[in-house]
Design a protein around this motif. Structure first.
Motif, PDB file in Angstrom:
ATOM      1  N   LYS A  52       1.029  -1.223  -0.007  1.00  0.00           N
ATOM      2  CA  LYS A  52      -0.090  -0.160   0.114  1.00  0.00           C
ATOM      3  C   LYS A  52       0.743   1.282  -0.087  1.00  0.00           C
ATOM      4  CE  LYS A  52      -3.349   2.604   2.638  1.00  0.00           C
ATOM      5  NZ  LYS A  52      -3.036   3.912   1.804  1.00  0.00           N
ATOM      6  N   GLY A  53       2.128   1.177   0.653  1.00  0.00           N
ATOM      7  CA  GLY A  53       2.932   2.438   0.829  1.00  0.00           C
ATOM      8  C   GLY A  53       3.412   2.753  -0.676  1.00  0.00           C
ATOM      9  N   VAL A  54       3.725   1.610  -1.193  1.00  0.00           N
ATOM     10  CA  VAL A  54       4.324   1.834  -2.598  1.00  0.00           C
ATOM     11  C   VAL A  54       3.516   2.317  -3.555  1.00  0.00           C
ATOM     12  CG1 VAL A  54       5.322   0.813  -4.689  1.00  0.00           C
ATOM     13  CG2 VAL A  54       6.128  -0.057  -2.331  1.00  0.00           C
ATOM     14  N   ARG A  55       2.015   1.893  -3.386  1.00  0.00           N
ATOM     15  CA  ARG A  55       1.063   2.395  -4.371  1.00  0.00           C
ATOM     16  C   ARG A  55       0.793   4.013  -4.000  1.00  0.00           C
ATOM     17  NH1 ARG A  55       1.245  -2.609  -4.589  1.00  0.00           N
ATOM     18  NH2 ARG A  55       0.371  -3.832  -6.388  1.00  0.00           N
ATOM     19  N   ASP A  56       0.844   4.119  -2.617  1.00  0.00           N
ATOM     20  CA  ASP A  56       0.613   5.529  -2.319  1.00  0.00           C
ATOM     21  C   ASP A  56       1.758   6.444  -2.679  1.00  0.00           C
ATOM     22  OD1 ASP A  56      -1.888   5.050  -0.928  1.00  0.00           O
ATOM     23  OD2 ASP A  56      -0.826   5.093   1.073  1.00  0.00           O
ATOM     24  N   ILE A  57       2.848   6.020  -2.692  1.00  0.00           N
ATOM     25  CA  ILE A  57       3.894   7.073  -3.070  1.00  0.00           C
ATOM     26  C   ILE A  57       3.853   7.365  -4.646  1.00  0.00           C
ATOM     27  CG2 ILE A  57       6.418   7.202  -3.480  1.00  0.00           C
ATOM     28  CD1 ILE A  57       6.682   5.490  -0.861  1.00  0.00           C
ATOM     29  N   VAL A  58       3.524   6.339  -5.452  1.00  0.00           N
ATOM     30  CA  VAL A  58       3.429   6.269  -7.011  1.00  0.00           C
ATOM     31  C   VAL A  58       2.108   7.416  -7.240  1.00  0.00           C
ATOM     32  CG1 VAL A  58       3.000   5.026  -9.085  1.00  0.00           C
ATOM     33  CG2 VAL A  58       4.794   4.326  -7.381  1.00  0.00           C
ATOM     34  N   SER A  59       1.071   6.989  -6.572  1.00  0.00           N
ATOM     35  CA  SER A  59       0.062   7.897  -6.732  1.00  0.00           C
ATOM     36  C   SER A  59       0.556   9.465  -6.725  1.00  0.00           C
ATOM     37  CB  SER A  59      -0.969   7.740  -5.695  1.00  0.00           C
ATOM     38  OG  SER A  59      -1.539   6.329  -6.160  1.00  0.00           O
ATOM     39  N   GLY A  60       1.095   9.707  -5.667  1.00  0.00           N
ATOM     40  CA  GLY A  60       1.431  11.211  -5.393  1.00  0.00           C
ATOM     41  C   GLY A  60       2.471  11.619  -6.518  1.00  0.00           C
ATOM     42  N   LEU A  61       3.373  10.581  -6.672  1.00  0.00           N
ATOM     43  CA  LEU A  61       4.385  11.030  -7.920  1.00  0.00           C
ATOM     44  C   LEU A  61       3.641  11.188  -9.229  1.00  0.00           C
ATOM     45  CD1 LEU A  61       7.386   8.529  -6.915  1.00  0.00           C
ATOM     46  CD2 LEU A  61       7.459  10.991  -6.678  1.00  0.00           C
ATOM     47  N   ALA A  62       2.782  10.696  -9.616  1.00  0.00           N
ATOM     48  CA  ALA A  62       1.911  10.785 -10.838  1.00  0.00           C
ATOM     49  C   ALA A  62       1.669  12.121 -10.638  1.00  0.00           C
ATOM     50  CB  ALA A  62       0.793   9.660 -10.948  1.00  0.00           C
ATOM     51  N   VAL A  63       0.899  12.841  -9.925  1.00  0.00           N
ATOM     52  CA  VAL A  63       0.387  13.995  -9.408  1.00  0.00           C
ATOM     53  C   VAL A  63       1.623  15.207  -9.675  1.00  0.00           C
ATOM     54  CG1 VAL A  63      -0.797  15.990  -8.240  1.00  0.00           C
ATOM     55  CG2 VAL A  63      -1.685  13.377  -8.260  1.00  0.00           C
ATOM     56  N   LEU A  64       2.511  14.692  -9.090  1.00  0.00           N
ATOM     57  CA  LEU A  64       3.923  15.799  -9.169  1.00  0.00           C
ATOM     58  C   LEU A  64       4.301  15.539 -10.467  1.00  0.00           C
ATOM     59  CD1 LEU A  64       5.833  14.901  -5.923  1.00  0.00           C
ATOM     60  CD2 LEU A  64       4.085  16.799  -6.643  1.00  0.00           C
ATOM     61  N   ALA A  65       4.411  14.425 -11.057  1.00  0.00           N
ATOM     62  CA  ALA A  65       4.831  14.389 -12.672  1.00  0.00           C
ATOM     63  C   ALA A  65       4.002  15.420 -13.419  1.00  0.00           C
ATOM     64  CB  ALA A  65       4.627  13.175 -13.220  1.00  0.00           C
ATOM     65  N   PHE A  66       2.566  15.133 -13.253  1.00  0.00           N
ATOM     66  CA  PHE A  66       1.739  16.140 -14.335  1.00  0.00           C
ATOM     67  C   PHE A  66       2.032  17.521 -13.970  1.00  0.00           C
ATOM     68  CE2 PHE A  66      -0.174  12.093 -15.188  1.00  0.00           C
ATOM     69  CZ  PHE A  66      -1.068  12.238 -16.681  1.00  0.00           C
ATOM     70  N   MET A  67       2.393  17.846 -12.644  1.00  0.00           N
ATOM     71  CA  MET A  67       2.351  19.214 -12.463  1.00  0.00           C
ATOM     72  C   MET A  67       3.822  19.810 -12.892  1.00  0.00           C
ATOM     73  SD  MET A  67       1.448  19.496  -8.573  1.00  0.00           S
ATOM     74  CE  MET A  67       1.390  21.008  -8.289  1.00  0.00           C
ATOM     75  N   ALA A  68       4.668  19.030 -12.876  1.00  0.00           N
ATOM     76  CA  ALA A  68       6.037  19.433 -13.778  1.00  0.00           C
ATOM     77  C   ALA A  68       5.948  19.308 -15.215  1.00  0.00           C
ATOM     78  CB  ALA A  68       7.118  18.362 -13.121  1.00  0.00           C
ATOM     79  N   TRP A  69       5.295  18.422 -15.944  1.00  0.00           N
ATOM     80  CA  TRP A  69       5.464  18.321 -17.284  1.00  0.00           C
ATOM     81  C   TRP A  69       3.999  18.341 -17.974  1.00  0.00           C
ATOM     82  CZ3 TRP A  69       8.364  14.564 -14.289  1.00  0.00           C
ATOM     83  CH2 TRP A  69       9.686  15.332 -14.234  1.00  0.00           C
ATOM     84  N   GLY A  70       2.949  18.537 -17.159  1.00  0.00           N
ATOM     85  CA  GLY A  70       1.796  18.599 -17.792  1.00  0.00           C
ATOM     86  C   GLY A  70       0.962  20.053 -17.506  1.00  0.00           C
ATOM     87  N   THR A  71      -0.399  20.042 -18.391  1.00  0.00           N
ATOM     88  CA  THR A  71      -0.851  21.264 -18.112  1.00  0.00           C
ATOM     89  C   THR A  71      -1.880  21.384 -17.088  1.00  0.00           C
ATOM     90  OG1 THR A  71      -2.795  20.399 -19.451  1.00  0.00           O
ATOM     91  CG2 THR A  71      -1.168  21.339 -20.644  1.00  0.00           C
ATOM     92  N   PRO A  72      -2.388  22.543 -16.434  1.00  0.00           N
ATOM     93  CA  PRO A  72      -3.196  22.522 -15.372  1.00  0.00           C
ATOM     94  C   PRO A  72      -4.398  21.605 -15.722  1.00  0.00           C
ATOM     95  CG  PRO A  72      -2.335  24.560 -15.576  1.00  0.00           C
ATOM     96  CD  PRO A  72      -1.900  23.750 -16.869  1.00  0.00           C
ATOM     97  N   ARG A  73      -4.782  21.569 -16.888  1.00  0.00           N
ATOM     98  CA  ARG A  73      -6.040  20.684 -17.049  1.00  0.00           C
ATOM     99  C   ARG A  73      -5.663  19.131 -16.749  1.00  0.00           C
ATOM    100  NH1 ARG A  73      -8.626  18.049 -21.557  1.00  0.00           N
ATOM    101  NH2 ARG A  73     -11.023  18.191 -21.157  1.00  0.00           N
ATOM    102  N   GLU A  74      -4.607  18.726 -17.337  1.00  0.00           N
ATOM    103  CA  GLU A  74      -4.175  17.440 -17.199  1.00  0.00           C
ATOM    104  C   GLU A  74      -3.918  17.066 -15.595  1.00  0.00           C
ATOM    105  OE1 GLU A  74      -0.618  17.494 -19.584  1.00  0.00           O
ATOM    106  OE2 GLU A  74      -1.862  16.868 -21.354  1.00  0.00           O
TER     107      GLU A  74
END
Length: 126
Positions: A52-74
């Protein structure tokens, strides 16, 4: 409005990463606040909780990745999609007759906050 929503997205991402790290470091201790009792004691419970911890970390990293390389809509779209995780947690806890306080107060509120942050990002509110 977009900056506020992006700030909420950042806080949500960092919070779930922190929770994931806690699940890896102290899985039994942190799981007590989830809303369900631990399953019967056994040699593999700690490993299951760490998953569960690994999945939580990856969920947070996905949001951070979209914040870094995506648009606000994404960012809004990934937040909206990931809001199903706390909804699923809440429904699972309620179905198992676990802690309604944790189900609604933690998981339900998290889902609502995520959706409220996602909507203005998706529709492009300024």
């Amino acid at each position: 409005m977009q900056w506020f929503a992006l700030g909420v997205a950042l806080v949500v991402a960092l919070a779930i990463i922190a929770i994931g790290i806690l699940y890896i470091l102290r899985p039994r201790a942190v799981s007590r606040g989830f809303g369900l009792p631990l399953p019967e004691d056994g040699p593999n419970i700690t490993s299951w909780l760490r998953l569960k911890g690994v999945r939580d970390i990856v969920s947070g990293l996905a949001v951070l990745a979209f914040m870094a390389w995506g648009t606000p809509r994404e960012v809004g779209i990934i937040l909206a999609v990931e809001a199903f995780i706390p909804v699923g947690d809440m429904l699972t806890i309620l179905a198992a007759k676990g802690s309604t306080r944790s189900a609604f107060g933690m998981h339900g509120v998290t889902a609502v906050v995520m959706v409220l942050a996602a909507v203005p990002l998706i529709i492009g509110a300024h």
